[in-house]
Design a protein around this motif. Structure first.
Motif, PDB file in Angstrom:
ATOM      1  N   GLU A  60       0.823  -1.198   0.000  1.00 30.48           N
ATOM      2  CA  GLU A  60       0.000   0.000   0.000  1.00 30.48           C
ATOM      3  C   GLU A  60       0.863   1.257   0.000  1.00 30.48           C
ATOM      4  O   GLU A  60       0.609   2.204  -0.755  1.00 30.48           O
ATOM      5  CB  GLU A  60      -0.932   0.007   1.210  1.00 30.48           C
ATOM      6  N   LEU A  61       1.884   1.288   0.852  1.00 39.47           N
ATOM      7  CA  LEU A  61       2.755   2.458   0.900  1.00 39.47           C
ATOM      8  C   LEU A  61       3.551   2.596  -0.397  1.00 39.47           C
ATOM      9  O   LEU A  61       3.772   3.715  -0.890  1.00 39.47           O
ATOM     10  CB  LEU A  61       3.690   2.377   2.102  1.00 39.47           C
ATOM     11  N   ARG A  62       3.986   1.470  -0.962  1.00 33.79           N
ATOM     12  CA  ARG A  62       4.696   1.511  -2.232  1.00 33.79           C
ATOM     13  C   ARG A  62       3.816   2.113  -3.321  1.00 33.79           C
ATOM     14  O   ARG A  62       4.248   2.926  -4.134  1.00 33.79           O
ATOM     15  CB  ARG A  62       5.136   0.103  -2.633  1.00 33.79           C
ATOM     16  N   ILE A  90       3.493   5.877  -3.039  1.00 35.20           N
ATOM     17  CA  ILE A  90       4.702   6.557  -3.502  1.00 35.20           C
ATOM     18  C   ILE A  90       4.766   6.548  -5.024  1.00 35.20           C
ATOM     19  O   ILE A  90       5.023   7.572  -5.663  1.00 35.20           O
ATOM     20  CB  ILE A  90       5.957   5.897  -2.896  1.00 35.20           C
ATOM     21  N   GLU A  91       4.500   5.384  -5.629  1.00 37.19           N
ATOM     22  CA  GLU A  91       4.639   5.261  -7.080  1.00 37.19           C
ATOM     23  C   GLU A  91       3.566   6.025  -7.832  1.00 37.19           C
ATOM     24  O   GLU A  91       3.780   6.428  -8.978  1.00 37.19           O
ATOM     25  CB  GLU A  91       4.614   3.776  -7.469  1.00 37.19           C
ATOM     26  N   THR A  92       2.401   6.229  -7.211  1.00 35.76           N
ATOM     27  CA  THR A  92       1.332   6.987  -7.875  1.00 35.76           C
ATOM     28  C   THR A  92       1.411   8.479  -7.581  1.00 35.76           C
ATOM     29  O   THR A  92       0.619   9.256  -8.114  1.00 35.76           O
ATOM     30  CB  THR A  92      -0.049   6.465  -7.444  1.00 35.76           C
ATOM     31  N   GLY A  93       2.349   8.871  -6.728  1.00 33.49           N
ATOM     32  CA  GLY A  93       2.518  10.282  -6.443  1.00 33.49           C
ATOM     33  C   GLY A  93       1.669  10.801  -5.304  1.00 33.49           C
ATOM     34  O   GLY A  93       1.704  12.001  -5.005  1.00 33.49           O
ATOM     35  N   ARG A 126       9.800  -3.293  10.379  1.00 34.88           N
ATOM     36  CA  ARG A 126      10.181  -4.102   9.214  1.00 34.88           C
ATOM     37  C   ARG A 126       9.626  -3.493   7.927  1.00 34.88           C
ATOM     38  O   ARG A 126      10.268  -3.537   6.880  1.00 34.88           O
ATOM     39  CB  ARG A 126       9.665  -5.531   9.392  1.00 34.88           C
ATOM     40  N   VAL A 127       8.430  -2.893   7.999  1.00 32.87           N
ATOM     41  CA  VAL A 127       7.828  -2.249   6.828  1.00 32.87           C
ATOM     42  C   VAL A 127       8.724  -1.124   6.322  1.00 32.87           C
ATOM     43  O   VAL A 127       9.052  -1.041   5.133  1.00 32.87           O
ATOM     44  CB  VAL A 127       6.426  -1.700   7.164  1.00 32.87           C
ATOM     45  N   LEU A 128       9.125  -0.232   7.229  1.00 42.28           N
ATOM     46  CA  LEU A 128       9.962   0.888   6.821  1.00 42.28           C
ATOM     47  C   LEU A 128      11.337   0.423   6.358  1.00 42.28           C
ATOM     48  O   LEU A 128      11.915   1.000   5.427  1.00 42.28           O
ATOM     49  CB  LEU A 128      10.097   1.888   7.969  1.00 42.28           C
ATOM     50  N   THR A 129      11.854  -0.617   6.982  1.00 47.57           N
ATOM     51  CA  THR A 129      13.151  -1.160   6.566  1.00 47.57           C
ATOM     52  C   THR A 129      13.076  -1.676   5.142  1.00 47.57           C
ATOM     53  O   THR A 129      13.978  -1.442   4.322  1.00 47.57           O
ATOM     54  CB  THR A 129      13.596  -2.280   7.513  1.00 47.57           C
ATOM     55  N   GLY A 141      14.766   1.518  -1.797  1.00 50.80           N
ATOM     56  CA  GLY A 141      15.150   2.853  -2.228  1.00 50.80           C
ATOM     57  C   GLY A 141      14.002   3.817  -2.356  1.00 50.80           C
ATOM     58  O   GLY A 141      14.134   4.880  -2.963  1.00 50.80           O
ATOM     59  N   LEU A 142      12.857   3.484  -1.767  1.00 52.28           N
ATOM     60  CA  LEU A 142      11.677   4.333  -1.885  1.00 52.28           C
ATOM     61  C   LEU A 142      11.623   5.414  -0.812  1.00 52.28           C
ATOM     62  O   LEU A 142      10.996   6.459  -1.015  1.00 52.28           O
ATOM     63  CB  LEU A 142      10.401   3.482  -1.815  1.00 52.28           C
ATOM     64  N   VAL A 143      12.245   5.167   0.344  1.00 56.47           N
ATOM     65  CA  VAL A 143      12.221   6.128   1.435  1.00 56.47           C
ATOM     66  C   VAL A 143      13.621   6.265   2.010  1.00 56.47           C
ATOM     67  O   VAL A 143      14.490   5.425   1.756  1.00 56.47           O
ATOM     68  CB  VAL A 143      11.233   5.714   2.555  1.00 56.47           C
ATOM     69  N   ARG A 144      13.801   7.323   2.781  1.00 50.08           N
ATOM     70  CA  ARG A 144      15.072   7.528   3.471  1.00 50.08           C
ATOM     71  C   ARG A 144      14.791   8.207   4.806  1.00 50.08           C
ATOM     72  O   ARG A 144      13.765   8.873   4.966  1.00 50.08           O
ATOM     73  CB  ARG A 144      16.033   8.386   2.642  1.00 50.08           C
TER      74      ARG A 144
END
Length: 332
Positions: free
Chosen positions: A15-17, A20-23, A50-53, A59-62
């Protein structure tokens, strides 16, 4: 991880991915923290971590010290191009010396090539890139020379020593964000603008705040307009020059005092492998045990409600209070 946690973990990542990918979540936007994930999806803290890791590995978040986990800027800049961050956000850290701010190229042209074609601007640009990527401790004459592919001794034809190099680094990055030609007419807006611009510089270059000295100030030509700006504005609105300069130092050191946490947090993360959120999660059981004694009811209520430390929000809160404190002096 239990049977229910596994499928939930995959669904949360997906869901989070997708956001991010849809803006829906743009580069620089905060993603839900581990605490928000536990509340929103009803999973354990370990699952949220684990989700955030997983999103970091993709490479989607930092992690941004003092802000939390944000959507990463995934576009790769070509060699020699500047990496530009969204306004108010920390710039993406350049990895190689070629990725430096445009001002480095400008100052390199001004400096011109020295013996062997090595320009002062290239040296300073390489040092800034290393400091932005890895921290000030990683900057040495040997390391900068290695980045440039030259002998270490060749740098000394352009800079006297590491202290001289550091002063030039600070001058370069501050020069990259000049103040407007004219300040706003209202003193509060004018002083706030200068303070926020300094905070933005500290944000983009976490090494800058601890490198600046209050008690033994370096002569940084590009920083003098900031002093002149605040001094002139406050003096024009009724403060004598001594009091105006004291107010300027107060505001400068306020921004610097919060910003020194950026570099120390980066160092702590590098040594521990944990960002600030993950580290706080390891401390939570001991804190809750201490609070269960009932001696700290206000802190207990706060812990139950949750508190997300946001250095940008902390800076704005304090800046408003400082300006409130100056107002009676200027009104008088």
């Amino acid at each position: 991880m239990g049977g229910q946690e596994g499928p939930r973990y995959g669904r949360i990542v997906a869901e989070l991915r997708q956001r991010i990918e849809t803006g829906q979540l743009a580069p620089g936007d905060r993603v839900p923290s581990t605490r928000e994930i536990t509340r929103q999806w009803g999973v354990a803290m370990a699952t949220a971590t684990r989700v955030l890791t997983e999103l970091r590995h993709e490479g989607l978040v930092r992690a941004v010290p003092g802000v939390g986990t944000v959507v990463a800027e995934r576009a790769v800049a070509p060699a020699g191009a500047a990496v530009v961050a969204p306004a108010g956000a920390e710039a993406e850290r350049p990895v190689r010396a070629a990725r430096v701010a445009p001002v480095v190229a400008v100052r390199a042209a001004e400096a011109g090539p020295g013996p062997g074609g090595l320009a002062l601007g290239r040296i300073v640009g390489a040092a800034v890139a290393v400091a932005d990527a890895e921290g000030l401790a990683a900057v040495s004459m040997r390391r900068v020379a290695s980045e440039l592919g030259v002998a270490t001794m060749s740098l000394y034809r352009h800079v006297a020593d590491k202290d001289d190099l550091l002063t030039r680094m600070m001058d370069t990055v501050i020069a990259a964000r000049p103040l407007p030609d004219e300040p706003p007419a209202e003193w509060r807006e004018a002083v706030g603008l200068a303070a926020r611009q300094l905070w933005g510089l500290f944000r983009r270059h976490p090494w800058l705040a601890p490198a600046l000295s209050m008690t033994r100030p370096q002569v940084i030509v590009s920083a003098l307009p900031y002093s002149e700006w605040t001094l002139a504005v406050l003096h024009a609105h009724g403060l004598d020059l001594q009091t105006a300069f004291t107010a300027h130092l107060m505001l400068l050191n306020y921004a610097r005092g919060i910003a020194v946490n950026l570099e120390s947090e980066r160092e702590a993360e590098a040594h521990s492998g944990l960002d600030s959120e993950a580290w706080m999660d390891t401390q939570e059981p001991a804190l809750l045990t201490t609070l269960s004694s009932g001696r700290f009811p206000a802190l207990s209520r706060l812990a139950s409600a949750g508190y997300d430390l946001d250095l940008d929000a902390l800076f704005e809160f304090g800046l408003h209070r400082l300006l409130d404190g100056l107002a009676p002096l200027l009104d008088a």
